[in-house]
Design a protein around this motif. Structure first.
Motif, mmCIF file in Angstrom:
data_model
loop_
_atom_site.group_PDB
_atom_site.id
_atom_site.type_symbol
_atom_site.label_atom_id
_atom_site.label_comp_id
_atom_site.label_asym_id
_atom_site.label_seq_id
_atom_site.Cartn_x
_atom_site.Cartn_y
_atom_site.Cartn_z
ATOM 1 N N ALA A 292 -1.396 9.150 6.606
ATOM 2 C CA ALA A 292 -1.533 9.344 5.157
ATOM 3 C C ALA A 292 -2.930 9.872 4.842
ATOM 4 N N ASP A 293 -3.071 10.494 3.687
ATOM 5 C CA ASP A 293 -4.317 11.143 3.271
ATOM 6 C C ASP A 293 -5.071 10.218 2.318
ATOM 7 N N LEU A 294 -6.185 9.678 2.786
ATOM 8 C CA LEU A 294 -6.966 8.757 1.962
ATOM 9 C C LEU A 294 -7.437 9.419 0.675
ATOM 10 N N ALA A 295 -7.791 10.694 0.739
ATOM 11 C CA ALA A 295 -8.301 11.387 -0.447
ATOM 12 C C ALA A 295 -7.241 11.547 -1.529
ATOM 13 N N GLU A 296 -5.962 11.491 -1.147
ATOM 14 C CA GLU A 296 -4.868 11.689 -2.105
ATOM 15 C C GLU A 296 -4.193 10.377 -2.489
ATOM 16 N N ARG A 297 -4.854 9.250 -2.207
ATOM 17 C CA ARG A 297 -4.149 7.976 -2.343
ATOM 18 C C ARG A 297 -3.735 7.677 -3.784
ATOM 19 N N TYR A 298 -4.535 8.031 -4.765
ATOM 20 C CA TYR A 298 -4.140 7.739 -6.154
ATOM 21 C C TYR A 298 -3.010 8.651 -6.608
ATOM 22 N N HIS A 299 -3.084 9.908 -6.232
ATOM 23 C CA HIS A 299 -1.987 10.829 -6.547
ATOM 24 C C HIS A 299 -0.696 10.346 -5.901
ATOM 25 N N ASP B 141 0.623 7.144 -7.671
ATOM 26 C CA ASP B 141 1.267 7.500 -8.942
ATOM 27 C C ASP B 141 2.679 8.035 -8.695
ATOM 28 N N HIS B 142 2.814 8.872 -7.657
ATOM 29 C CA HIS B 142 4.134 9.419 -7.340
ATOM 30 C C HIS B 142 5.105 8.308 -6.967
ATOM 31 N N ARG B 143 4.672 7.366 -6.124
ATOM 32 C CA ARG B 143 5.560 6.264 -5.725
ATOM 33 C C ARG B 143 5.925 5.395 -6.929
ATOM 34 N N LEU B 144 4.949 5.170 -7.823
ATOM 35 C CA LEU B 144 5.212 4.338 -9.003
ATOM 36 C C LEU B 144 6.220 4.989 -9.953
ATOM 37 N N ALA B 145 6.337 6.295 -9.879
ATOM 38 C CA ALA B 145 7.352 6.990 -10.679
ATOM 39 C C ALA B 145 8.666 7.131 -9.925
ATOM 40 N N VAL C 117 0.869 -1.182 0.000
ATOM 41 C CA VAL C 117 0.000 0.000 0.000
ATOM 42 C C VAL C 117 0.905 1.231 0.000
ATOM 43 N N ALA C 118 1.108 1.788 -1.174
ATOM 44 C CA ALA C 118 2.167 2.769 -1.396
ATOM 45 C C ALA C 118 2.018 4.064 -0.599
ATOM 46 N N PRO C 119 0.817 4.631 -0.422
ATOM 47 C CA PRO C 119 0.732 5.910 0.288
ATOM 48 C C PRO C 119 1.118 5.844 1.765
ATOM 49 N N LEU C 120 1.212 4.634 2.335
ATOM 50 C CA LEU C 120 1.548 4.510 3.750
ATOM 51 C C LEU C 120 3.044 4.640 4.014
ATOM 52 N N ARG C 121 3.873 4.701 2.947
ATOM 53 C CA ARG C 121 5.319 4.742 3.111
ATOM 54 C C ARG C 121 5.909 5.757 2.141
ATOM 55 N N SER C 122 7.073 6.275 2.486
ATOM 56 C CA SER C 122 7.779 7.147 1.551
ATOM 57 C C SER C 122 8.362 6.319 0.415
ATOM 58 N N ALA C 123 8.627 6.993 -0.690
ATOM 59 C CA ALA C 123 9.252 6.309 -1.823
ATOM 60 C C ALA C 123 10.615 5.739 -1.430
ATOM 61 N N MET C 124 11.365 6.465 -0.613
ATOM 62 C CA MET C 124 12.689 6.009 -0.204
ATOM 63 C C MET C 124 12.603 4.734 0.624
ATOM 64 N N GLY D 56 4.877 -4.712 -6.825
ATOM 65 C CA GLY D 56 3.550 -4.173 -7.084
ATOM 66 C C GLY D 56 3.147 -3.181 -6.011
ATOM 67 N N LEU D 57 2.694 -2.009 -6.435
ATOM 68 C CA LEU D 57 2.233 -0.966 -5.528
ATOM 69 C C LEU D 57 0.764 -0.668 -5.799
ATOM 70 N N GLY D 58 0.011 -0.417 -4.726
ATOM 71 C CA GLY D 58 -1.401 -0.087 -4.874
ATOM 72 C C GLY D 58 -1.791 1.064 -3.972
ATOM 73 N N ALA D 59 -3.020 1.551 -4.162
ATOM 74 C CA ALA D 59 -3.462 2.768 -3.486
ATOM 75 C C ALA D 59 -4.083 2.515 -2.119
ATOM 76 N N GLY D 60 -4.600 1.301 -1.872
ATOM 77 C CA GLY D 60 -5.266 1.041 -0.606
ATOM 78 C C GLY D 60 -6.651 1.667 -0.560
ATOM 79 N N TYR D 61 -7.382 1.372 0.534
ATOM 80 C CA TYR D 61 -8.739 1.909 0.642
ATOM 81 C C TYR D 61 -9.248 1.951 2.084
ATOM 82 N N VAL D 62 -8.493 1.436 3.050
ATOM 83 C CA VAL D 62 -8.999 1.304 4.412
ATOM 84 C C VAL D 62 -8.649 2.552 5.222
ATOM 85 N N LYS D 63 -9.674 3.264 5.689
ATOM 86 C CA LYS D 63 -9.469 4.552 6.359
ATOM 87 C C LYS D 63 -8.595 4.424 7.605
#
Length: 322
Positions: free
Chosen positions: A123-130, A133-137, A81-88, A108-115
């Motif tokens: 982490a910000d649930l509303a920004e999970r796709y953004h 995408d940042h982590r995937l890049a 669940v990529a938004p829970l961690r920094s890219a580093m 494999g990285l994903g956005a997650g969904y559990v509040k």
């Protein structure tokens, strides 16, 4: 070319079937080691937090242990669940797994969904796709940059987006990463996005979990798996509602026997020969690199887990290779 076949582990260990956690992890690692020795194509792990049945919370930690016990299988996260961690953090942990496995990681990285997960990690649930995408890049940039000490064995480390639906297919295509879905409707959208972003449609790579299991006697196995499948589906319902103030309706075994759960299709249990035909049908005209099955549904009986592994690597995998 046949896809790489694998097993997908979440390490659920629920009541009323709970085993000693240390012994249960050890049993799973022994099973994975045996599957690798027999020639299984891949092993995948997933991520969720605060689940009372012990769902795996740290997939790259688990893969490091699996890497040390295996020699040839590809090792994948489906997903971190990529938004829970920094890219580093993701990049460093991934590099260590790639080193231990001597270059066998599929990330494999994903956005997650559990509040509640997002709240706990800040982490910000509303920004999970953004954020995903940042982590995937950024993660592949870090892995290839030479900044990490030590760096990974592979160059590049294969990256995958755990995105579903047309919007997810476009996101994966723009980023030039693999798409974790077996849905044929996603392919033209994904290929167009790859082309539009300059990656080329021929670079399309798909993969994902197939919604069936394998057994010698499917009818007998289905009845034994049914309470575990019901637990699994109800657990997902509880996770989706966690922290929202909503109380989901729990499914009964009879409902699961008849119709599955909403967007989750009913679980099929197939013989090895039918599984071969099913996989051929799924993969027809799709660039599927990896297809994997649930190793265990909701902590189901160990003899069924063991036998499915044997049927997959000893019967299904050779038949598809031929």
């Amino acid at each position: 070319m046949a896809p790489t076949l694998g097993l997908y582990f979440d390490f659920r260990n629920p009541e009323p079937w709970r085993r000693n956690p240390g012994a249960y992890y050890g049993w799973n690692l022994d099973l994975i080691e045996e599957a690798d020795r027999r020639g299984i194509g891949s092993i995948w792990v997933s991520e969720h937090h605060f689940v009372d049945d012990g769902y795996m919370p740290q997939p790259l930690t688990a893969l490091a242990a699996i890497a040390a016990r295996t020699k040839q299988a590809r090792l994948g996260t489906a997903v971190v669940v990529a938004p829970l961690r920094s890219a580093m953090q993701i990049a460093e942990e991934a590099a260590v797994v790639d080193i231990i496995s001597d270059g066998r990681l599929e990330l494999g990285l994903g956005a997650g969904y559990v509040k509640t997960e997002f709240d706990a990690f800040g982490a910000d649930l509303a920004e999970r796709y953004h954020d995903t995408d940042h982590r995937l890049a950024e993660v592949p940039r870090l892995l290839a940059s030479g900044e990490l000490t030590p760096g990974p064995v592979q160059d590049p480390v294969p990256m995958w987006a755990g995105y579903l639906g047309p919007v997810g297919a476009r996101r994966a295509g723009r980023l030039g990463v693999g798409l974790m879905t077996l849905n044929p409707d996603s392919l033209p959208i994904y290929e167009k996005a790859l082309d539009d972003a300059g990656h080329g449609a021929t670079s399309a790579r798909m993969g994902g979990v197939a919604n069936f299991m394998i057994a010698d006697d499917p009818e007998e196995a289905f009845e034994r798996v049914l309470p575990h499948r019901t637990h699994q589906l109800n657990s997902y319902r509880l996770q989706a509602a966690a922290g929202t103030g909503k109380t989901p309706r729990m499914l009964t075994e009879d409902e699961v026997r008849e119709r599955g759960s909403g967007v989750i299709q009913p679980l099929e249990i197939l013989t090895a020969s039918r599984a071969v035909a099913q996989i051929r049908g799924i993969c027809q005209d799709l660039p599927i690199e990896h297809l994997y099955l649930w190793a265990s549904i909701g902590g189901m009986p160990e003899d069924l887990v063991q036998r499915q592994m044997e049927l997959l690597v000893d019967e299904v995998q050779p038949a598809l290779a031929d």
